[in-house]
Design a protein around this motif. Structure first.
Motif, PDB file in Angstrom:
ATOM      1  N   ILE A 156       6.299  10.032  -5.746  1.00 58.71           N
ATOM      2  CA  ILE A 156       7.405   9.948  -4.644  1.00 58.71           C
ATOM      3  C   ILE A 156       8.491   9.025  -5.176  1.00 58.71           C
ATOM      4  O   ILE A 156       9.566   9.527  -4.916  1.00 58.71           O
ATOM      5  N   ARG A 157       8.112   8.055  -5.285  1.00 56.41           N
ATOM      6  CA  ARG A 157       9.052   6.876  -5.606  1.00 56.41           C
ATOM      7  C   ARG A 157       8.974   6.340  -7.376  1.00 56.41           C
ATOM      8  O   ARG A 157       7.885   6.632  -7.672  1.00 56.41           O
ATOM      9  N   SER A 158      10.083   5.778  -7.701  1.00 54.77           N
ATOM     10  CA  SER A 158      10.516   5.560  -9.176  1.00 54.77           C
ATOM     11  C   SER A 158       9.661   4.161  -9.235  1.00 54.77           C
ATOM     12  O   SER A 158       9.830   3.292  -8.407  1.00 54.77           O
ATOM     13  N   PRO A 159       9.010   3.927 -10.376  1.00 48.33           N
ATOM     14  CA  PRO A 159       8.215   2.635 -10.637  1.00 48.33           C
ATOM     15  C   PRO A 159       9.353   1.430 -10.795  1.00 48.33           C
ATOM     16  O   PRO A 159       9.201   0.275 -10.981  1.00 48.33           O
ATOM     17  N   SER A 160      10.572   1.913 -11.486  1.00 48.41           N
ATOM     18  CA  SER A 160      11.564   1.128 -11.810  1.00 48.41           C
ATOM     19  C   SER A 160      11.971   0.157 -10.740  1.00 48.41           C
ATOM     20  O   SER A 160      12.575  -0.780 -10.998  1.00 48.41           O
ATOM     21  N   ASN A 161      12.044   0.566  -9.570  1.00 53.36           N
ATOM     22  CA  ASN A 161      12.484  -0.282  -8.389  1.00 53.36           C
ATOM     23  C   ASN A 161      11.595  -1.274  -7.682  1.00 53.36           C
ATOM     24  O   ASN A 161      11.778  -1.591  -6.783  1.00 53.36           O
ATOM     25  N   ALA A 162      10.260  -1.115  -8.484  1.00 54.67           N
ATOM     26  CA  ALA A 162       9.184  -2.019  -7.690  1.00 54.67           C
ATOM     27  C   ALA A 162       9.385  -3.396  -7.998  1.00 54.67           C
ATOM     28  O   ALA A 162      10.137  -3.694  -8.811  1.00 54.67           O
ATOM     29  N   LYS A 163       8.640  -4.196  -7.181  1.00 57.60           N
ATOM     30  CA  LYS A 163       8.812  -5.659  -7.458  1.00 57.60           C
ATOM     31  C   LYS A 163       8.407  -6.102  -8.767  1.00 57.60           C
ATOM     32  O   LYS A 163       8.680  -6.720  -9.568  1.00 57.60           O
ATOM     33  N   TYR A 164       6.832  -5.512  -9.113  1.00 56.59           N
ATOM     34  CA  TYR A 164       6.253  -5.800 -10.295  1.00 56.59           C
ATOM     35  C   TYR A 164       6.374  -4.480 -10.915  1.00 56.59           C
ATOM     36  O   TYR A 164       5.357  -3.541 -11.027  1.00 56.59           O
ATOM     37  N   SER A 165       7.317  -4.397 -11.869  1.00 54.44           N
ATOM     38  CA  SER A 165       7.575  -2.894 -12.658  1.00 54.44           C
ATOM     39  C   SER A 165       6.572  -2.621 -13.546  1.00 54.44           C
ATOM     40  O   SER A 165       6.265  -1.423 -13.651  1.00 54.44           O
TER      41      SER A 165
ATOM     42  N   TRP B  45       0.896  -1.119   0.143  1.00 55.96           N
ATOM     43  CA  TRP B  45       0.067  -0.067   0.082  1.00 55.96           C
ATOM     44  C   TRP B  45       0.902   1.185  -0.008  1.00 55.96           C
ATOM     45  O   TRP B  45       0.668   2.223  -0.840  1.00 55.96           O
ATOM     46  N   VAL B  46       1.913   1.198   0.702  1.00 55.81           N
ATOM     47  CA  VAL B  46       2.795   2.358   0.883  1.00 55.81           C
ATOM     48  C   VAL B  46       3.633   2.671  -0.388  1.00 55.81           C
ATOM     49  O   VAL B  46       3.448   3.865  -0.987  1.00 55.81           O
ATOM     50  N   GLU B  47       4.084   1.622  -0.980  1.00 57.46           N
ATOM     51  CA  GLU B  47       4.831   1.829  -2.473  1.00 57.46           C
ATOM     52  C   GLU B  47       3.798   1.922  -3.580  1.00 57.46           C
ATOM     53  O   GLU B  47       4.059   2.661  -4.203  1.00 57.46           O
ATOM     54  N   ALA B  48       2.554   1.638  -3.373  1.00 54.37           N
ATOM     55  CA  ALA B  48       1.676   1.821  -4.429  1.00 54.37           C
ATOM     56  C   ALA B  48       1.117   3.465  -4.420  1.00 54.37           C
ATOM     57  O   ALA B  48       1.321   4.059  -5.204  1.00 54.37           O
ATOM     58  N   TYR B  49       1.076   3.729  -2.995  1.00 58.19           N
ATOM     59  CA  TYR B  49       0.600   5.224  -2.797  1.00 58.19           C
ATOM     60  C   TYR B  49       1.771   6.077  -3.582  1.00 58.19           C
ATOM     61  O   TYR B  49       1.634   7.114  -4.261  1.00 58.19           O
ATOM     62  N   GLU B  50       3.083   5.868  -3.187  1.00 57.11           N
ATOM     63  CA  GLU B  50       4.191   6.456  -3.450  1.00 57.11           C
ATOM     64  C   GLU B  50       4.522   6.668  -4.815  1.00 57.11           C
ATOM     65  O   GLU B  50       5.036   7.555  -5.478  1.00 57.11           O
ATOM     66  N   ILE B  51       4.088   5.588  -5.649  1.00 49.78           N
ATOM     67  CA  ILE B  51       4.338   5.351  -6.933  1.00 49.78           C
ATOM     68  C   ILE B  51       3.230   6.489  -7.611  1.00 49.78           C
ATOM     69  O   ILE B  51       3.433   7.124  -8.643  1.00 49.78           O
TER      70      ILE B  51
END
Length: 114
Positions: free
Chosen positions: A70-79, A60-66
């Motif tokens: 705030i956060r780059s989508p290239s560093n996510a698990k499921y890019s 949830w936090v990473e999805a919100y930040e993307i």
């Protein structure tokens, strides 16, 4: 006796009560929910569904930040999912906000007496 000019404010006895003035100013908000649901229901459903799926898969936090940028989508698990969420955050969310502001502006201009 002289007539008051059209630019001078109306006497207190001829003014609308405060409650009516506020109601007329906020008239656009009454039908905003109906307008959003009628005109953009599938877009809103798609954005919410994408965020829910991303929240469950990525977190949830990473999805919100993307979504917010705030956060780059290239560093996510499921890019791939993260990139789609990022594009939605950069294109569709501002378009939705602009549509709401435009709707409220048109309502205000249309309801304002000339």
């Amino acid at each position: 006796m002289t007539q008051p000019s059209s630019s001078s404010p109306a006497p207190r006895s001829q003014r609308k009560p405060l409650r009516q003035r506020w109601a007329s100013r906020l008239a656009g908000f009454r039908s905003l929910g109906k307008w959003l649901w009628r005109e953009m229901k599938w877009l809103l459903i798609a954005v919410v569904a994408l965020f829910l799926i991303s929240g469950l898969v990525i977190g949830w936090v990473e999805a919100y930040e993307i979504l917010v940028g705030i956060r780059s989508p290239s560093n996510a698990k499921y890019s791939v999912l993260a990139w789609v969420l990022s594009v939605v955050g950069w294109i569709i969310v501002p378009a939705l906000i602009g549509a709401v502001v435009g709707y409220l502006w048109v309502r205000k201009v249309r309801d304002t007496p000339s």
